[in-house]
Design an enzyme around this catalytic site. Structure first.
Site, PDB file in Angstrom:
ATOM      1  NE  ARG A 186      46.098  55.309  59.161  1.00 39.23           N
ATOM      2  CZ  ARG A 186      44.824  55.642  58.978  1.00 39.23           C
ATOM      3  NH1 ARG A 186      44.259  56.534  59.787  1.00 39.23           N
ATOM      4  NH2 ARG A 186      44.117  55.109  58.014  1.00 39.23           N
ATOM      5  CD  GLU A 231      27.740  48.308  61.677  1.00 41.45           C
ATOM      6  OE1 GLU A 231      26.585  48.101  61.241  1.00 41.45           O
ATOM      7  OE2 GLU A 231      28.152  49.432  62.020  1.00 41.45           O
ATOM      8  CB  CYS A 280      27.296  58.896  49.221  1.00 42.88           C
ATOM      9  SG  CYS A 280      27.392  59.844  50.751  1.00 42.88           S
ATOM     10  CG  ASN A 286      35.280  59.132  55.599  1.00 47.80           C
ATOM     11  OD1 ASN A 286      35.840  58.101  55.939  1.00 47.80           O
ATOM     12  ND2 ASN A 286      34.224  59.123  54.789  1.00 47.80           N
ATOM     13  CE1 TYR A 295      37.662  80.818  28.103  1.00 45.52           C
ATOM     14  CE2 TYR A 295      39.819  81.734  27.531  1.00 45.52           C
ATOM     15  CZ  TYR A 295      38.534  81.366  27.162  1.00 45.52           C
ATOM     16  OH  TYR A 295      38.116  81.532  25.863  1.00 45.52           O
ATOM     17  CD1 TRP A 339      34.037  88.022  31.265  1.00 45.75           C
ATOM     18  CD2 TRP A 339      34.167  88.057  33.493  1.00 45.75           C
ATOM     19  NE1 TRP A 339      34.701  89.168  31.600  1.00 45.75           N
ATOM     20  CE2 TRP A 339      34.795  89.221  32.977  1.00 45.75           C
ATOM     21  CE3 TRP A 339      34.140  87.885  34.872  1.00 45.75           C
ATOM     22  CZ2 TRP A 339      35.381  90.187  33.778  1.00 45.75           C
ATOM     23  CZ3 TRP A 339      34.716  88.837  35.687  1.00 45.75           C
ATOM     24  CH2 TRP A 339      35.330  89.972  35.141  1.00 45.75           C
TER      25      TRP A 339
END
Length: 466
Positions: free
Chosen positions: A31, A44, A54, A318, A439, A447
């Protein structure tokens, strides 16, 4: 004469590793600099690039139906961006003095040297594979790469028996236990720790143990696997500890990973206590201005303890890639460190942690207090409110937040992000009690559970001897 001089004014950036860190670095560098200014060559050794490791347990378990959904960018897409990506090509040597790498075509065996002006090492991590009889037998699988995941699915498809043993009870182990449960297997988890999830304190790990047992998973803690037994056909048939044997038609190794720094070590690059490459804040390998490293092969600074640690997560990889690509492309960026945030799940149970465990705090020389509370994900009167347990570590006397662990059902895990921000900001537990959190009864009690734990921790800090 420099390598770039030999090729004219264009520099060459070589990237070792085609997953998150490596290809993020290559893409970011592209970029910032055109192909006329910067040639980018990436190696690779596998079949895939830029994928979510993941996500493999959720693909194996059927939550993600298609392997390609885990791939963010294909080799063809990288090549369209003027990145010379060479698949099924393994780098076998880094010649730092000569500014070149030797690579081998995995299929043909042909070798060649490629020179570089700038080098990125993103070799990832390798699964810990026990050195014992039977560890390489058919039916025994690791799950580090998409190739590994595909191999496991192929085994599951042709295996008639329905008994699975998972070795290890860290993130990979518990996630693979869920995946195999979803596939209809009877699952036994054999764990050498006293409780599952060693990233938690044992009292919180006990909650995970109890929940997994309630799911029908057989938990075997404080047990070291000594060998993997095979049948007459050579395939796995059981996993053995000193005390017992556990029948298995398939075995998944979830023992964890180590930094893959074999190349770096052979090249004389600096490694830390955990075997990962050591870098500066710009992700440059220490002592080498034209070599960067990132992802699972590096060690990172723990902002809470001030020590280096190894954390294999796609989030960090990343970010590392973006920072490396910016610097290699002529810009400037730094990676300040981590607080050690991680979340996971096994069936309905959510598990989260950030900061230090008790043993981490002791190792760092910190004195601390702990508090543990039970609360609910929503207002108690609101439908489907579920229980969660929150544990806080705070520094004695100062009250500085040191760590938070959360175990509960839906709505529990991502609450750890509150603590991750507080840790990064260096907040005290008393300051946390004043946070203006969102909340409404469907989302939280009046709480929030993290605030309840912080209030209790504040009281404990104030009562502790100074």
């Amino acid at each position: 004469m420099s390598m770039s001089s030999a090729r004219g004014s264009r520099e060459r950036l070589v990237v070792i590793g085609g997953d998150a860190a490596g290809m993020s670095a290559a893409s970011q560098a592209r970029r910032l600099k055109s192909a006329d200014e910067l040639e980018i060559v990436a190696f690779e050794r596998g079949h895939f690039t830029s994928y979510s490791a993941c996500g493999i347990p959720y693909w194996v378990g059927g939550d993600v139906p298609d392997r390609d959904q885990l791939i963010a960018r294909t080799p063809e897409e990288h090549r369209e961006r003027d990145i010379d990506l060479r698949m099924r090509t393994e780098v076998t040597e880094i010649d730092v003095a000569g500014g070149r790498v030797r690579a081998r075509d995995v299929d043909s065996g042909a070798e060649s040297w490629t020179s570089y002006d700038k080098l990125v090492i993103a070799t990832g991590a390798r699964p810990i594979r026990p050195d014992m009889p039977g560890a390489d037998a058919p039916g025994v699988h690791g799950v580090q790469t998409l190739d590994d995941g595909q191999a496991l699915l192929d085994t599951l498809a042709r295996t008639r028996g329905r008994r699975a043993v998972v070795v290890g009870a860290g993130y990979i182990g518990v996630e693979m236990a869920e995946a195999l449960i979803n596939r209809g297997y009877e699952v036994t988890v054999v764990n050498r720790g006293k409780e599952p999830m060693s990233t938690l304190d044992p009292d919180m790990g006990r909650l995970v143990h109890e929940a997994m047992e309630a799911m029908g998973i057989t938990m075997v803690d404080d047990a070291e696997v000594t060998k993997i037994l095979t049948g007459d056909d050579g395939r796995v048939r059981a996993v053995a500890t000193e005390a017992a044997e556990y029948p298995a038609d398939v075995v998944v190794l979830g023992i964890g990973v180590r930094p893959e720094t074999t190349l770096a070590a052979a090249a004389g690059l600096p490694l830390g206590d955990h075997g990962g490459l050591l870098t500066d804040l710009a992700m440059r390998v220490r002592g080498h201005d034209n070599i960067w490293a990132g992802g699972d092969c590096v060690e990172v600074l723990d902002l809470v303890s001030g020590r280096e640690r190894h954390i294999a997560l796609g989030t960090h990889a990343n970010k590392h890639g973006q920072i490396i690509g910016t610097n290699a492309g002529g810009g400037y960026a730094t990676f300040p460190g981590v607080v050690g945030t991680a979340v996971s799940k096994v069936c309905y149970l959510e598990i989260a942690r950030t900061g230090l465990r008790e043993k981490d705090a002791r190792r760092a020389g910190l004195q601390y207090v702990t508090t543990t509370i039970e609360s609910t994900s929503r207002a108690g009167y609101y439908p489907d409110a579920s229980k969660m347990t929150v544990k806080i570590l705070a520094e004695r006397r100062t009250g500085r937040l040191l760590g938070v662990q959360i175990v509960g059902r839906e709505g529990a895990a991502k609450r750890v992000d509150i603590a991750a921000v507080a840790l990064t900001a260096g907040m005290t537990v008393e300051q946390i009690t004043s946070l203006d959190l969102g909340y409404a009864p469907p989302f939280s009690p009046v709480w929030d559970p993290v605030l309840v734990a912080a209030r209790k921790a504040t009281k404990t800090v104030n009562e502790s001897p100074s």
